[in-house]
Design a protein around this motif. Structure first.
Motif, PDB file in Angstrom:
ATOM      1  N   ASN A   1     -16.905  60.133  31.128  1.00  0.00           N
ATOM      2  CA  ASN A   1     -17.832  61.221  30.841  1.00  0.00           C
ATOM      3  C   ASN A   1     -17.131  62.323  30.049  1.00  0.00           C
ATOM      4  OD1 ASN A   1     -20.115  60.192  32.437  1.00  0.00           O
ATOM      5  ND2 ASN A   1     -18.785  60.590  34.185  1.00  0.00           N
ATOM      6  N   LEU A   2     -17.824  62.887  29.077  1.00  0.00           N
ATOM      7  CA  LEU A   2     -17.259  63.922  28.218  1.00  0.00           C
ATOM      8  C   LEU A   2     -17.627  65.309  28.721  1.00  0.00           C
ATOM      9  CD1 LEU A   2     -18.186  62.247  24.825  1.00  0.00           C
ATOM     10  CD2 LEU A   2     -15.856  62.582  25.668  1.00  0.00           C
ATOM     11  N   PHE A   3     -16.639  66.231  28.689  1.00  0.00           N
ATOM     12  CA  PHE A   3     -16.854  67.597  29.157  1.00  0.00           C
ATOM     13  C   PHE A   3     -16.178  68.578  28.206  1.00  0.00           C
ATOM     14  CE2 PHE A   3     -16.571  64.841  32.871  1.00  0.00           C
ATOM     15  CZ  PHE A   3     -17.699  65.192  33.609  1.00  0.00           C
ATOM     16  N   ASN A   4     -16.774  69.763  28.123  1.00  0.00           N
ATOM     17  CA  ASN A   4     -16.038  70.897  27.570  1.00  0.00           C
ATOM     18  C   ASN A   4     -15.080  71.372  28.658  1.00  0.00           C
ATOM     19  OD1 ASN A   4     -17.288  70.956  25.061  1.00  0.00           O
ATOM     20  ND2 ASN A   4     -18.927  72.290  25.761  1.00  0.00           N
ATOM     21  N   LYS A   5     -13.810  71.460  28.354  1.00  0.00           N
ATOM     22  CA  LYS A   5     -12.814  71.778  29.382  1.00  0.00           C
ATOM     23  C   LYS A   5     -13.102  73.115  30.049  1.00  0.00           C
ATOM     24  CE  LYS A   5      -7.837  72.090  30.207  1.00  0.00           C
ATOM     25  NZ  LYS A   5      -6.487  72.012  29.610  1.00  0.00           N
ATOM     26  N   GLU A   6     -13.528  74.096  29.283  1.00  0.00           N
ATOM     27  CA  GLU A   6     -13.791  75.416  29.848  1.00  0.00           C
ATOM     28  C   GLU A   6     -14.894  75.364  30.890  1.00  0.00           C
ATOM     29  OE1 GLU A   6     -15.071  79.901  28.314  1.00  0.00           O
ATOM     30  OE2 GLU A   6     -14.678  78.305  26.873  1.00  0.00           O
ATOM     31  N   ALA A   7     -15.972  74.635  30.595  1.00  0.00           N
ATOM     32  CA  ALA A   7     -17.089  74.525  31.543  1.00  0.00           C
ATOM     33  C   ALA A   7     -16.665  73.786  32.801  1.00  0.00           C
ATOM     34  CB  ALA A   7     -18.257  73.820  30.880  1.00  0.00           C
ATOM     35  N   LEU A   8     -15.846  72.757  32.647  1.00  0.00           N
ATOM     36  CA  LEU A   8     -15.414  71.970  33.800  1.00  0.00           C
ATOM     37  C   LEU A   8     -14.474  72.769  34.699  1.00  0.00           C
ATOM     38  CD1 LEU A   8     -15.623  69.218  35.133  1.00  0.00           C
ATOM     39  CD2 LEU A   8     -13.694  68.456  33.780  1.00  0.00           C
ATOM     40  N   VAL A   9     -13.534  73.475  34.111  1.00  0.00           N
ATOM     41  CA  VAL A   9     -12.591  74.283  34.901  1.00  0.00           C
ATOM     42  C   VAL A   9     -13.337  75.392  35.638  1.00  0.00           C
ATOM     43  CG1 VAL A   9     -10.649  75.874  34.749  1.00  0.00           C
ATOM     44  CG2 VAL A   9     -10.608  73.752  33.441  1.00  0.00           C
ATOM     45  N   GLU A  10     -14.303  76.001  34.974  1.00  0.00           N
ATOM     46  CA  GLU A  10     -15.075  77.070  35.614  1.00  0.00           C
ATOM     47  C   GLU A  10     -15.858  76.540  36.813  1.00  0.00           C
ATOM     48  OE1 GLU A  10     -18.465  80.422  34.444  1.00  0.00           O
ATOM     49  OE2 GLU A  10     -17.574  79.143  32.900  1.00  0.00           O
ATOM     50  N   ALA A  11     -16.431  75.349  36.682  1.00  0.00           N
ATOM     51  CA  ALA A  11     -17.164  74.757  37.799  1.00  0.00           C
ATOM     52  C   ALA A  11     -16.226  74.412  38.958  1.00  0.00           C
ATOM     53  CB  ALA A  11     -17.893  73.500  37.321  1.00  0.00           C
ATOM     54  N   LEU A  12     -15.005  73.975  38.644  1.00  0.00           N
ATOM     55  CA  LEU A  12     -14.039  73.663  39.697  1.00  0.00           C
ATOM     56  C   LEU A  12     -13.591  74.930  40.421  1.00  0.00           C
ATOM     57  CD1 LEU A  12     -11.832  71.004  37.863  1.00  0.00           C
ATOM     58  CD2 LEU A  12     -13.319  70.596  39.829  1.00  0.00           C
ATOM     59  N   ILE A  13     -13.382  76.001  39.672  1.00  0.00           N
ATOM     60  CA  ILE A  13     -12.927  77.255  40.280  1.00  0.00           C
ATOM     61  C   ILE A  13     -13.982  77.812  41.226  1.00  0.00           C
ATOM     62  CG2 ILE A  13     -12.346  79.670  39.798  1.00  0.00           C
ATOM     63  CD1 ILE A  13     -10.991  78.711  37.236  1.00  0.00           C
ATOM     64  N   HIS A  14     -15.231  77.796  40.789  1.00  0.00           N
ATOM     65  CA  HIS A  14     -16.328  78.353  41.596  1.00  0.00           C
ATOM     66  C   HIS A  14     -16.944  77.324  42.534  1.00  0.00           C
ATOM     67  CE1 HIS A  14     -16.210  82.104  39.353  1.00  0.00           C
ATOM     68  NE2 HIS A  14     -16.215  81.406  38.225  1.00  0.00           N
TER      69      HIS A  14
END
Length: 348
Positions: A149-162
């Motif tokens: 699956n493809l992700f924008n890294k910024e969006a993925l990291v933000e979801a992991l943090i929150h």
């Protein structure tokens, strides 16, 4: 005759029309209730404007040109105020705005309302050009998970943090579960469905062709390129890779199932390595498990002698004094005060 004329006048509507956009002063008119708004608009429309560029508004509500004064809700005998305004194309209600945050959001919304009319090509393009988590267009840095699956890294990291990761992406728990990928830009992106392509064959990154991400270096190449140029090294950076390093992107259900099985197998091996490493650090030979040469399970420790401070007493020093530096070698029944160890109770 006068009575008939009065009756006819009572059946007509007295309305006021204004148009601040056209700088037309307010005019008072007496019209038949069946008079259409389209005919009324033509009476005020300048020659250089199309009828579609203006609309009537009554009570803050836009009215259709095909409606009559009666169907528009203008009460008989009342002085209604109609306002003729410019129609702002693209501002909503004309098909120019969907209210969706992105192409992916629009497709999901449309799929719920009319699942039988969803264009499969739109679904395919969206899967290959947008982030699987946020639905926004792919923008470097881009990462791929172990299932392709493809992700924008910024969006993925933000979801992991929150801690807002959806259940379908629950296998992604940190950076170790992401693979940073390098997508080659498409020079003709303005006239194409996607802004990325295979750097070797030039095939567009739009789902029509299969692509691999190499786990070692992160370069994304088409399956066709790797078949035509049979090599065990990346065609871009020439870094060696194994067959297991090829990660299919947006694969079929069978391919995703195979990737999931491989992911669980690799995570199981990693867990076993950590457990073995921990066992070596806290093995049975550790000094804390020995008591005077005997292990806690009652077995001897192979003749290894436990080190004691008194075994290496310096010259001109007594064992008792030297041992007191490291341990409390002499027990006493005297109790010390809470404020100072040098003034125990019973010594003064």
């Amino acid at each position: 005759m006068e009575t008939l004329a009065m009756e006819s006048l009572r059946k007509h509507l007295q309305i006021m029309v204004r148009s601040p956009d056209l700088a037309i002063p307010t005019r008072c008119l007496t019209l038949d209730p069946d008079f259409t708004l389209h005919r009324l608009k033509l009476a005020f429309l300048p020659l250089d404007l199309a009828p579609e560029s203006l609309y009537f508004e009554f009570g803050g509500k836009p009215l259709a040109d095909s409606s009559t004064l009666a169907s528009a809700g203008v009460a008989t005998g009342s002085h209604a105020l109609l306002t003729l305004r410019y129609r702002l194309l693209g501002g909503g209600g004309d098909g120019g705005a969907t209210g969706a945050e992105s192409r992916d959001c629009y497709l999901n919304m449309y799929a719920i309302k009319k699942p039988d009319k969803v264009d499969p090509n739109e679904t395919r393009i969206s899967k290959w050009t947008t982030c699987a988590l946020s639905g926004e267009p792919l923008v470097p840095p881009v990462v791929v998970d172990w299932l392709g699956n493809l992700f924008n890294k910024e969006a993925l990291v933000e979801a992991l943090i929150h801690k807002k990761m959806p259940k379908e992406f629950g296998h992604v728990r940190g950076l170790k579960d992401m693979i940073a990928v390098h997508l080659a830009p498409n020079p003709s992106a303005a006239n194409s469905e996607t802004k990325f392509e295979c750097p070797i064959t030039g095939l567009e990154f739009n789902g029509k062709y299969a692509f691999f991400a190499l786990r070692g270096c992160g370069h994304v190449l088409s399956v066709k390129a790797l078949k035509e140029v049979k090599a065990s090294a990346c065609l871009i950076c020439h870094k060696e890779f194994k067959e297991s390093d090829k990660l299919i992107i947006n694969g079929s259900a069978e391919e995703v199932a195979a990737l999931r099985e491989r992911m669980e197998e690799e995570k199981g091996k990693s867990k076993n390595r950590k457990e073995k490493s921990g066992a070596c650090l806290s093995g049975t030979k550790h000094s804390s498990d020995r008591k005077d040469g005997i292990l806690e399970n009652g077995k001897k420790d192979g003749g290894v002698k436990r080190f004691k401070a008194v075994d290496m007493v310096p010259a001109n020093a007594t064992k008792e004094v030297y041992a007191s530096i490291f341990t409390s070698s002499k027990k006493s029944e005297l109790k010390e005060t809470y404020s100072c160890r040098s003034l125990p109770l019973g010594r003064n």
